[in-house]
Design a protein around this motif. Structure first.
Motif, PDB file in Angstrom:
ATOM      1  N   ASP A  46       0.869  -1.174   0.000  1.00  0.00           N
ATOM      2  CA  ASP A  46       0.000   0.000   0.000  1.00  0.00           C
ATOM      3  C   ASP A  46       0.906   1.224   0.000  1.00  0.00           C
ATOM      4  O   ASP A  46       1.794   1.332   0.853  1.00  0.00           O
ATOM      5  CB  ASP A  46      -0.901   0.009   1.238  1.00  0.00           C
ATOM      6  CG  ASP A  46      -1.661   1.310   1.407  1.00  0.00           C
ATOM      7  OD1 ASP A  46      -2.110   1.864   0.389  1.00  0.00           O
ATOM      8  OD2 ASP A  46      -1.795   1.781   2.552  1.00  0.00           O
ATOM      9  N   ARG A  48       0.555   4.062   1.012  1.00  0.00           N
ATOM     10  CA  ARG A  48       0.509   4.821   2.262  1.00  0.00           C
ATOM     11  C   ARG A  48       0.971   3.998   3.453  1.00  0.00           C
ATOM     12  O   ARG A  48       1.244   4.541   4.512  1.00  0.00           O
ATOM     13  CB  ARG A  48      -0.913   5.321   2.519  1.00  0.00           C
ATOM     14  CG  ARG A  48      -1.507   6.181   1.415  1.00  0.00           C
ATOM     15  CD  ARG A  48      -2.993   6.386   1.640  1.00  0.00           C
ATOM     16  NE  ARG A  48      -3.685   5.078   1.654  1.00  0.00           N
ATOM     17  CZ  ARG A  48      -4.883   4.878   2.187  1.00  0.00           C
ATOM     18  NH1 ARG A  48      -5.536   5.879   2.758  1.00  0.00           N
ATOM     19  NH2 ARG A  48      -5.442   3.678   2.156  1.00  0.00           N
ATOM     20  N   ILE A  50      -0.881   2.465   5.314  1.00  0.00           N
ATOM     21  CA  ILE A  50      -1.781   3.034   6.318  1.00  0.00           C
ATOM     22  C   ILE A  50      -2.179   2.017   7.391  1.00  0.00           C
ATOM     23  O   ILE A  50      -2.530   2.380   8.517  1.00  0.00           O
ATOM     24  CB  ILE A  50      -3.037   3.626   5.626  1.00  0.00           C
ATOM     25  CG1 ILE A  50      -3.840   4.526   6.575  1.00  0.00           C
ATOM     26  CG2 ILE A  50      -3.923   2.509   5.072  1.00  0.00           C
ATOM     27  CD1 ILE A  50      -3.126   5.790   6.949  1.00  0.00           C
ATOM     28  N   ALA A  56       5.813   4.787   4.487  1.00  0.00           N
ATOM     29  CA  ALA A  56       5.543   5.156   3.090  1.00  0.00           C
ATOM     30  C   ALA A  56       6.756   5.796   2.424  1.00  0.00           C
ATOM     31  O   ALA A  56       6.644   6.691   1.596  1.00  0.00           O
ATOM     32  CB  ALA A  56       4.319   6.073   2.993  1.00  0.00           C
TER      33      ALA A  56
END
Length: 360
Positions: A46, A48, A50, A56
């Motif tokens: 991902d 991000r 997250i 990141a």
């Protein structure tokens, strides 16, 4: 019954990188399951990250795995993992010298090494490369000190110095300082020097790609043509030296070099798909070996071939400094001991939680 598992974790900054420091004994022996856990911990894939503790950013998507060593004269084994941000890839072929800075303190915190009152020497085997490293950690009263007045470029706050010495770095992955057998190769019309000391790195002249070498890391990260062009050459060199297809691997790294303003050399280091805001320690050692070797791309910008002293690299956020001892045979480097001083900080300790469903 909980649907998550918890894994003891120290979350630390080491030099200009950061990530979780885990014990090997707390992870599965099966490498596929281990990698699934590391991906879940960091929140990959991902962009991000997250749903994990990754930042990141490649310098904040790193993991250190520690274990007590059975080898005589070695205290701790350090296994580094670079977790890809946007793909489900865990790369354990390279090492990371910045995360390595935190290995000594983390080993003491986790009881792998008993601290002395004053300072504690920790001898480390880098599992990824086979290198042997010594760290001197400040331990007044038998506890790791983090809050000092030592500054390094690339980190806003000061800390307590950790001294580190790489005892054997030549040919870290290929057993050769020049893996292709050449000091300069020409690929796709571009000249480059592939050097292997602590980390295999492909060095290019910045001007050969239409840049000056003075650009910030943010500017260079916007230059996708540059990154792609260097990447094609990197992939071809990976095939030539027996690494196979390195399109998904972070080694070899790539770097641009140019004339310095006040240091030994100016360089921009790529990881390899984005430019480092500072300079990796392992990459610094490789750049020093390349510069100290006559006939390379780097030696065009450097002319001090003394066997002792210091080496300063100008990078986007300042200067990194190494100390060195080199054994030459004629003009060829046969042994290199490199040292530097950085600092680390324990940010958080406890457990990191992973969904069981991620391990299926």
């Amino acid at each position: 019954m909980t649907d998550q598992i918890k894994i003891p974790c120290l979350f630390m900054r080491g030099g200009t990188s950061r990530g979780p420091y885990l014990l090997k004994s707390d992870l599965p022996e099966d490498l596929n399951q281990r990698d699934k856990i590391l991906l879940a911990i960091m929140g990959s894939p991902d962009v991000r990250q997250i749903d994990g503790i990754g930042g990141a950013d490649p310098v904040k998507s790193k993991v250190a795995i520690l274990s007590k060593s059975d080898e005589e004269g070695v205290d701790v084994n350090y296994h580094f993992a670079q977790v890809k941000i946007d793909e489900p890839i865990v790369d354990t072929k390279p090492s990371c010298g910045n995360m390595l800075i935190g290995v000594g303190p983390a080993s003491i915190e986790r009881g792998l090494v008993k601290a002395s009152d004053g300072e504690t020497k920790v001898t480390i085997r880098d599992v990824n490369t086979g290198m042997k490293i010594e760290e001197i950690v400040q331990t007044p009263g038998g506890e790791v000190s983090y809050d000092g007045d030592f500054k390094i470029d690339g980190v806003p706050n000061s800390g307590t110095p950790v001294e580190i010495r790489f005892l054997d770095s030549i040919g870290s992955k290929t057993k050769k300082l020049f893996p292709t057998g050449n000091k300069i190769d020409k690929i796709n019309g571009k000249e480059c020097s592939l050097v292997d000391a602590a980390m295999p790195v492909v060095f290019f002249r910045a001007t050969d790609f239409g840049v000056t070498g003075n650009e910030s890391h943010l500017e260079l990260n916007q230059n996708q043509n540059l990154i792609d062009e260097m990447g094609k050459i990197r992939i071809e060199l990976g095939k030539r030296i027996g690494f196979g297809d390195v399109s998904k691997s972070v080694i070899p790294k790539v770097a641009l070099v140019s004339k310095p303003d006040k240091g030994s050399i100016k360089s921009r280091y790529f990881m390899p798909w984005s430019c480092h805001n500072g300079y990796a320690i392992t990459g610094s050692i490789c750049l020093m070996a390349a510069s100290k070797s006559r006939g390379t791309i780097c030696s065009e910008f450097y002319s001090d071939y003394s066997d002792k002293g210091s080496f300063e690299i100008e990078h986007p956020t300042g200067i990194s400094k190494l100390n060195l001892e080199i054994d030459y045979k004629g003009d060829e480097i046969v042994n290199l001991v490199a040292g530097t001083t950085r600092h680390a900080r324990l940010i958080m300790s406890g457990d990191v939680h992973v969904q069981k469903s991620k391990l299926k």
